[in-house]
Enzyme design. Structure first.
Site, short mmCIF file in Angstrom:
data_model
loop_
_atom_site.label_atom_id
_atom_site.label_comp_id
_atom_site.label_asym_id
_atom_site.label_seq_id
_atom_site.Cartn_x
_atom_site.Cartn_y
_atom_site.Cartn_z
N HIS A 136 110.84 -68.39 27.18
CA HIS A 136 111.64 -69.60 27.39
C HIS A 136 113.05 -69.27 27.92
O HIS A 136 113.51 -69.90 28.87
CB HIS A 136 111.77 -70.38 26.08
CG HIS A 136 110.55 -71.17 25.72
ND1 HIS A 136 110.33 -71.69 24.46
CD2 HIS A 136 109.47 -71.55 26.45
CE1 HIS A 136 109.18 -72.35 24.44
NE2 HIS A 136 108.64 -72.28 25.62
N GLU A 170 116.39 -69.26 20.38
CA GLU A 170 116.78 -69.18 21.79
C GLU A 170 118.30 -69.21 21.96
O GLU A 170 118.85 -68.53 22.83
CB GLU A 170 116.08 -70.31 22.58
CG GLU A 170 114.59 -69.99 22.75
CD GLU A 170 113.70 -71.17 23.11
OE1 GLU A 170 114.22 -72.20 23.60
OE2 GLU A 170 112.48 -71.07 22.89
N TYR A 199 113.51 -80.04 24.56
CA TYR A 199 112.57 -80.17 23.43
C TYR A 199 112.18 -81.60 23.09
O TYR A 199 111.00 -81.88 22.86
CB TYR A 199 113.10 -79.39 22.21
CG TYR A 199 112.81 -77.91 22.36
CD1 TYR A 199 111.63 -77.37 21.88
CD2 TYR A 199 113.69 -77.09 23.06
CE1 TYR A 199 111.34 -76.02 22.06
CE2 TYR A 199 113.41 -75.74 23.25
CZ TYR A 199 112.24 -75.22 22.75
OH TYR A 199 111.94 -73.89 22.95
N PHE A 259 99.65 -60.29 30.78
CA PHE A 259 100.30 -61.05 31.84
C PHE A 259 99.86 -62.49 31.70
O PHE A 259 98.75 -62.76 31.24
CB PHE A 259 99.90 -60.52 33.22
CG PHE A 259 100.57 -59.23 33.57
CD1 PHE A 259 101.86 -58.98 33.17
CD2 PHE A 259 99.92 -58.27 34.31
CE1 PHE A 259 102.50 -57.80 33.48
CE2 PHE A 259 100.55 -57.08 34.64
CZ PHE A 259 101.83 -56.85 34.22
N THR A 316 103.80 -51.34 36.18
CA THR A 316 105.24 -51.55 36.41
C THR A 316 106.12 -51.37 35.16
O THR A 316 107.08 -50.61 35.23
CB THR A 316 105.51 -52.91 37.09
OG1 THR A 316 104.84 -53.94 36.38
CG2 THR A 316 105.06 -52.90 38.53
C1 HEM Z 1 105.58 -70.96 27.83
C2 HEM Z 1 105.01 -72.83 23.40
C3 HEM Z 1 108.58 -75.98 24.26
C4 HEM Z 1 108.49 -74.67 28.91
C5 HEM Z 1 105.14 -71.20 26.56
C6 HEM Z 1 104.07 -70.47 25.93
C7 HEM Z 1 103.90 -71.00 24.70
C8 HEM Z 1 104.86 -72.07 24.54
C9 HEM Z 1 102.89 -70.56 23.67
C10 HEM Z 1 103.31 -69.29 26.56
C11 HEM Z 1 104.09 -68.04 26.27
C12 HEM Z 1 103.72 -66.85 27.12
O1 HEM Z 1 103.30 -67.03 28.26
O2 HEM Z 1 103.89 -65.73 26.64
C13 HEM Z 1 105.95 -73.82 23.24
C14 HEM Z 1 106.17 -74.57 22.02
C15 HEM Z 1 107.17 -75.47 22.26
C16 HEM Z 1 107.58 -75.28 23.64
C17 HEM Z 1 105.41 -74.36 20.73
C18 HEM Z 1 107.79 -76.52 21.35
C19 HEM Z 1 108.02 -76.34 20.09
C20 HEM Z 1 108.86 -75.90 25.60
C21 HEM Z 1 109.82 -76.73 26.29
C22 HEM Z 1 109.78 -76.38 27.59
C23 HEM Z 1 108.80 -75.31 27.73
C24 HEM Z 1 110.71 -77.77 25.60
C25 HEM Z 1 110.57 -76.96 28.76
C26 HEM Z 1 110.49 -78.20 29.10
C27 HEM Z 1 107.68 -73.57 29.01
C28 HEM Z 1 107.42 -72.86 30.27
C29 HEM Z 1 106.60 -71.79 29.95
C30 HEM Z 1 106.37 -71.85 28.53
C31 HEM Z 1 107.96 -73.26 31.63
C32 HEM Z 1 106.04 -70.71 30.93
C33 HEM Z 1 104.66 -70.98 31.37
C34 HEM Z 1 104.54 -71.87 32.60
O3 HEM Z 1 105.43 -71.88 33.44
O4 HEM Z 1 103.51 -72.55 32.73
N1 HEM Z 1 105.60 -72.16 25.70
N2 HEM Z 1 106.83 -74.27 24.20
N3 HEM Z 1 108.28 -75.05 26.51
N4 HEM Z 1 107.04 -72.92 27.99
FE1 HEM Z 1 107.01 -73.54 26.08
#
Ligand code: HEM
Length: 393
Positions: free
Chosen positions: A85, A137, A95, A384, A278
């Site tokens: 994040h 964060e 959030y 990855f 890498t």
């Molecule tokens: C990636 C959980 C909130 C944006 C991830 C991943 C998980 C996760 C499990 C994958 C991690 C990995 O690739 O190693 C959560 C949980 C949240 C939360 C439990 C709330 C409690 C948010 C919010 C945002 C966000 C608020 C932004 C609006 C992203 C993005 C990725 C990501 C952009 C990278 C994957 C992609 O671009 O598709 N998150 N997240 N997340 N999260 Fe969150």
């Protein structure tokens, strides 16, 4: 603190949400991105298309909810996700948006079964989970900012050198456009690149491991060119084909937990497949430079000689180390795989091993290393792409 009653509702509804998981998350993302298209500048469009990220985020919310009494238990998973994040510049104000649309998704899919009581309980639980992420964060951003030459969110970098490492992998050396040095990073960490691609409406973000030991004035990433028709390969193709010395994009500060413990002098092995080499290069160069007497093994699997990157660099470092062994396996050839016998010969099972590569490769390597008697805490790895199954949660 959630009430006993709320906790009971959460725990009893998790199985139902999981059962309808795909339907809920599909509705959730569709509605959220329609209402907030600006988030398409953050989310990986290719992951969206494949539905992978949908599953990762929502499943983690459910899994965290099960541990709501003791979020400490899932802290390692929270920290890993929080690294991703912060690398992407996720902010506290994002959030409530995710929470709102996740709850709406639950309501839309479950219909009357989603009573006000259930929805309110989930709203409360989401709040607690979101606060845990926001807190972790916030600390990470503060640490990035306080580091010498550090920054948070994104900053402009330009390409200063572009070097071909193999038929498919090219290295890009990057320097801050403001002329400053870069912060020191831990070997194994990654950065995010953010860029606009002509003809595309939204920004693209991709993470790349830093592929050399920390240098004062530059980063290096080494990128595999994906197939032209792979939606996930849009950035790699653009970098390879269109980006040259002098071109700029934005970069976030180094992040990630898959890092070498540089204090140790005990045996260490690096096992990589394909472009998984890498982060290993960064770790290996660091060992060669800081602790050249450390017993080290470097095992690499590539398809064939033309796809094999960094061979000369590795050999050069091995020659300067007292106890380093290096072997490559070409899968196009007979006996071209890293088998249990190979691991037994090269990996000192009393030490640490770092594994990186495609998912089936990593699963096989981890299984074999465990079969040889290595414990969970000795085997370090990074998948990855989105962490689809988080064992710790
Ligand atoms: C990636 C959980 C909130 C944006 C991830 C991943 C998980 C996760 C499990 C994958 C991690 C990995 O690739 O190693 C959560 C949980 C949240 C939360 C439990 C709330 C409690 C948010 C919010 C945002 C966000 C608020 C932004 C609006 C992203 C993005 C990725 C990501 C952009 C990278 C994957 C992609 O671009 O598709 N998150 N997240 N997340 N999260 Fe969150």
């Amino acid at each position: 603190m959630l009430s006993q009653e709320t906790r009971a509702i959460i725990k009893s509804t998790v199985p139902v949400l999981e059962e309808h998981g795909t339907a809920i998350t599909t509705v959730f993302y569709k509605n959220m991105l329609e209402a907030h298209p600006e988030l398409l500048n953050i989310f990986n469009h290719a992951n969206q298309k494949k539905g992978r990220q949908q599953a990762a985020l929502a499943n983690t919310v459910y899994a965290a909810a099960v541990h709501i009494d003791n979020l400490e238990a899932i802290l390692p998973a929270v920290v890993q996700i929080a690294n991703k994040h912060v690398s992407l510049g996720i902010k506290p104000e994002h959030y409530p948006i995710v929470g709102e649309y996740l709850l709406k998704g639950i309501k839309e899919v479950l219909g009357d079964a989603a009573t006000d009581e259930i929805i309110n309980a989930w709203a409360e639980a989401y709040g607690v989970i979101a606060d845990a992420f926001i807190g972790v964060e916030k600390e990470m951003y503060a640490k990035m900012e306080s580091q010498e030459n550090g920054w948070s969110f994104f900053k402009d970098f330009s390409i200063v050198r572009k070097e071909k490492e193999s038929e498919s992998i090219t290295s890009f050396y990057l320097k801050p456009a403001d002329g400053k040095d870069v912060p020191a990073y831990q070997p194994g960490q990654y950065i995010s690149l953010r860029m606009s691609i002509p003809g595309e409406q939204y920004l693209f973000n991709r993470q790349y491991s830093l592929s050399q030991a920390a240098q004062a004035d530059e980063f290096r990433i080494s990128v595999k060119r994906d197939a032209d028709n792979d939606p996930n390969g849009r950035v790699s193709v653009y970098l390879h084909d269109e980006m040259n010395v002098g071109d700029r994009f934005e970069v976030s500060a180094p992040a990630g937990e898959f890092v070498l413990d540089t204090e140790k002098t005990t045996p260490v092995a690096f096992v990589s497949g394909g472009v998984g080499i890498t982060p290993m290069m960064s770790m290996f160069e660091t060992v060669a430079t800081l602790t050249p007497e450390r017993p080290t093994a470097f095992l690499h699997a590539a398809r064939n000689e033309s796809m094999h990157a960094f061979d000369k660099d590795i050999q050069k470092y091995v020659a300067t180390m007292t106890d380093a062994r290096y072997k490559t396996f070409y899968s196009d050839q007979p006996q071209g795989y890293i088998t249990r016998t190979v691991l037994e010969e090269y990996v000192d099972i009393t030490g640490d091993v770092y594994v990186c590569g495609p998912v089936p490769f990593m699963e096989a390597m981890i299984q074999e290393l465990q079969a040889l008697g290595m414990k969970e805490e000795q085997i370090h790895f990074e998948f990855f792409g989105p962490a689809i199954a988080l064992q710790t949660v």
